[in-house]
Design a protein around this motif. Structure first.
Motif, PDB file in Angstrom:
ATOM      1  N   MET A   1      -8.745   6.261  -5.646  1.00 23.67           N
ATOM      2  CA  MET A   1      -8.713   4.876  -6.543  1.00 23.67           C
ATOM      3  C   MET A   1      -7.564   4.017  -6.190  1.00 23.67           C
ATOM      4  SD  MET A   1      -9.784   5.947 -10.442  1.00 23.67           S
ATOM      5  CE  MET A   1      -8.151   6.580 -10.708  1.00 23.67           C
ATOM      6  N   ALA A   2      -6.446   4.215  -5.848  1.00 23.47           N
ATOM      7  CA  ALA A   2      -5.436   3.511  -5.391  1.00 23.47           C
ATOM      8  C   ALA A   2      -6.129   2.638  -4.021  1.00 23.47           C
ATOM      9  CB  ALA A   2      -4.285   4.054  -4.841  1.00 23.47           C
ATOM     10  N   PHE A   3      -6.502   3.423  -3.118  1.00 22.28           N
ATOM     11  CA  PHE A   3      -7.128   3.065  -1.818  1.00 22.28           C
ATOM     12  C   PHE A   3      -8.185   1.891  -2.213  1.00 22.28           C
ATOM     13  CE2 PHE A   3      -6.185   6.850   0.838  1.00 22.28           C
ATOM     14  CZ  PHE A   3      -5.114   6.227   1.698  1.00 22.28           C
ATOM     15  N   ALA A   4      -9.247   2.219  -2.969  1.00 20.94           N
ATOM     16  CA  ALA A   4     -10.024   1.154  -3.298  1.00 20.94           C
ATOM     17  C   ALA A   4      -9.525   0.051  -4.035  1.00 20.94           C
ATOM     18  CB  ALA A   4     -11.267   1.828  -4.317  1.00 20.94           C
ATOM     19  N   LEU A   5      -8.577   0.035  -5.026  1.00 20.05           N
ATOM     20  CA  LEU A   5      -7.998  -1.163  -5.609  1.00 20.05           C
ATOM     21  C   LEU A   5      -7.238  -2.030  -4.590  1.00 20.05           C
ATOM     22  CD1 LEU A   5      -6.743   0.587  -8.788  1.00 20.05           C
ATOM     23  CD2 LEU A   5      -8.723  -0.662  -8.627  1.00 20.05           C
ATOM     24  N   VAL A   6      -6.752  -1.520  -3.494  1.00 20.06           N
ATOM     25  CA  VAL A   6      -6.038  -2.514  -2.656  1.00 20.06           C
ATOM     26  C   VAL A   6      -7.054  -2.999  -1.322  1.00 20.06           C
ATOM     27  CG1 VAL A   6      -3.764  -1.533  -3.078  1.00 20.06           C
ATOM     28  CG2 VAL A   6      -5.050  -0.299  -1.272  1.00 20.06           C
ATOM     29  N   GLY A   7      -8.381  -2.566  -1.640  1.00 25.02           N
ATOM     30  CA  GLY A   7      -9.184  -3.188  -0.713  1.00 25.02           C
ATOM     31  C   GLY A   7      -9.529  -2.383   0.402  1.00 25.02           C
ATOM     32  N   THR A   8      -9.263  -1.104   0.461  1.00 25.37           N
ATOM     33  CA  THR A   8      -9.688  -0.353   1.611  1.00 25.37           C
ATOM     34  C   THR A   8     -11.303  -0.257   1.394  1.00 25.37           C
ATOM     35  OG1 THR A   8      -7.829   0.874   1.493  1.00 25.37           O
ATOM     36  CG2 THR A   8      -9.477   1.704   2.835  1.00 25.37           C
ATOM     37  N   PRO A   9     -12.154  -0.647   2.662  1.00 21.64           N
ATOM     38  CA  PRO A   9     -13.501  -0.776   2.687  1.00 21.64           C
ATOM     39  C   PRO A   9     -14.344   0.518   2.207  1.00 21.64           C
ATOM     40  CG  PRO A   9     -12.814  -1.167   5.005  1.00 21.64           C
ATOM     41  CD  PRO A   9     -11.530  -0.800   3.815  1.00 21.64           C
ATOM     42  N   GLU A  10     -13.778   1.590   2.650  1.00 17.65           N
ATOM     43  CA  GLU A  10     -14.737   3.062   2.771  1.00 17.65           C
ATOM     44  C   GLU A  10     -14.726   3.491   1.318  1.00 17.65           C
ATOM     45  OE1 GLU A  10     -17.573   5.383   4.212  1.00 17.65           O
ATOM     46  OE2 GLU A  10     -16.336   3.589   5.197  1.00 17.65           O
ATOM     47  N   PRO A  11     -13.542   3.978   0.663  1.00 17.87           N
ATOM     48  CA  PRO A  11     -13.617   4.732  -0.718  1.00 17.87           C
ATOM     49  C   PRO A  11     -14.193   3.767  -1.762  1.00 17.87           C
ATOM     50  CG  PRO A  11     -11.420   4.842   0.144  1.00 17.87           C
ATOM     51  CD  PRO A  11     -12.324   3.637   1.000  1.00 17.87           C
TER      52      PRO A  11
ATOM     53  N   LEU B   1       0.936  -1.289  -0.059  1.00 18.07           N
ATOM     54  CA  LEU B   1      -0.013  -0.111   0.182  1.00 18.07           C
ATOM     55  C   LEU B   1       0.673   1.127   0.101  1.00 18.07           C
ATOM     56  CD1 LEU B   1      -2.612   1.453   0.254  1.00 18.07           C
ATOM     57  CD2 LEU B   1      -2.721   1.187   2.475  1.00 18.07           C
ATOM     58  N   TYR B   2       1.846   1.326   0.899  1.00 16.81           N
ATOM     59  CA  TYR B   2       2.706   2.436   0.845  1.00 16.81           C
ATOM     60  C   TYR B   2       3.480   2.780  -0.289  1.00 16.81           C
ATOM     61  CZ  TYR B   2       1.685   2.506   5.981  1.00 16.81           C
ATOM     62  OH  TYR B   2       0.889   2.587   7.199  1.00 16.81           O
ATOM     63  N   GLY B   3       4.051   1.401  -0.874  1.00 19.60           N
ATOM     64  CA  GLY B   3       4.719   1.729  -2.212  1.00 19.60           C
ATOM     65  C   GLY B   3       3.773   2.056  -3.242  1.00 19.60           C
ATOM     66  N   THR B   4       2.591   1.749  -3.298  1.00 24.07           N
ATOM     67  CA  THR B   4       1.598   2.172  -4.252  1.00 24.07           C
ATOM     68  C   THR B   4       1.336   3.500  -4.257  1.00 24.07           C
ATOM     69  OG1 THR B   4       0.737  -0.307  -4.347  1.00 24.07           O
ATOM     70  CG2 THR B   4      -0.601   1.668  -5.346  1.00 24.07           C
ATOM     71  N   LEU B   5       1.139   3.857  -3.005  1.00 23.58           N
ATOM     72  CA  LEU B   5       0.659   5.479  -2.544  1.00 23.58           C
ATOM     73  C   LEU B   5       2.073   6.168  -3.087  1.00 23.58           C
ATOM     74  CD1 LEU B   5      -1.400   5.140   0.488  1.00 23.58           C
ATOM     75  CD2 LEU B   5      -1.967   5.502  -1.851  1.00 23.58           C
ATOM     76  N   LEU B   6       3.168   5.845  -2.807  1.00 19.03           N
ATOM     77  CA  LEU B   6       4.251   6.522  -3.264  1.00 19.03           C
ATOM     78  C   LEU B   6       4.301   6.776  -4.548  1.00 19.03           C
ATOM     79  CD1 LEU B   6       6.936   8.088  -1.827  1.00 19.03           C
ATOM     80  CD2 LEU B   6       7.992   5.799  -2.100  1.00 19.03           C
ATOM     81  N   ILE B   7       4.248   5.723  -5.321  1.00 16.66           N
ATOM     82  CA  ILE B   7       4.503   5.833  -6.837  1.00 16.66           C
ATOM     83  C   ILE B   7       3.734   6.585  -7.484  1.00 16.66           C
ATOM     84  CG2 ILE B   7       4.096   4.338  -9.003  1.00 16.66           C
ATOM     85  CD1 ILE B   7       5.447   1.969  -7.270  1.00 16.66           C
ATOM     86  N   LEU B   8       2.118   6.417  -7.047  1.00 14.34           N
ATOM     87  CA  LEU B   8       1.172   7.297  -7.404  1.00 14.34           C
ATOM     88  C   LEU B   8       1.181   8.917  -7.132  1.00 14.34           C
ATOM     89  CD1 LEU B   8      -2.092   5.243  -6.604  1.00 14.34           C
ATOM     90  CD2 LEU B   8      -1.119   6.034  -9.029  1.00 14.34           C
TER      91      LEU B   8
END
Length: 68
Positions: free
Chosen positions: A50-60, A13-20
């Motif tokens: 969208m990144a949060f939603a793609l990795v499975g965070t329930p809210e967004p 998650l942190y890596g994906t957010l950093l890249i985005l």
């Protein structure tokens, strides 16, 4: 075993957010320079949601972020 899976998921998650974040910054900078110093908003927040939603965070909702 559960701790290593949780740790791995957090790292992903942190890596994906950093890249985005990096890519969004590049798009902002390129748009700013290419359009004669005009501010361009590329919906960075929606990209992150969208990144949060793609990795499975329930809210967004990825659908709402994509539509925006």
């Amino acid at each position: 075993m559960v701790d290593s899976a949780t740790s791995s998921a957090k790292q992903m998650l942190y890596g994906t957010l950093l890249i985005l974040t990096f890519v969004s910054g590049l798009v902002d900078a390129a748009g700013f320079l290419a359009l004669g110093h005009v501010f361009t908003a590329n919906m960075t927040g929606s990209v992150v949601l969208m990144a949060f939603a793609l990795v499975g965070t329930p809210e967004p909702s990825s659908l709402r972020s994509f539509i925006a």
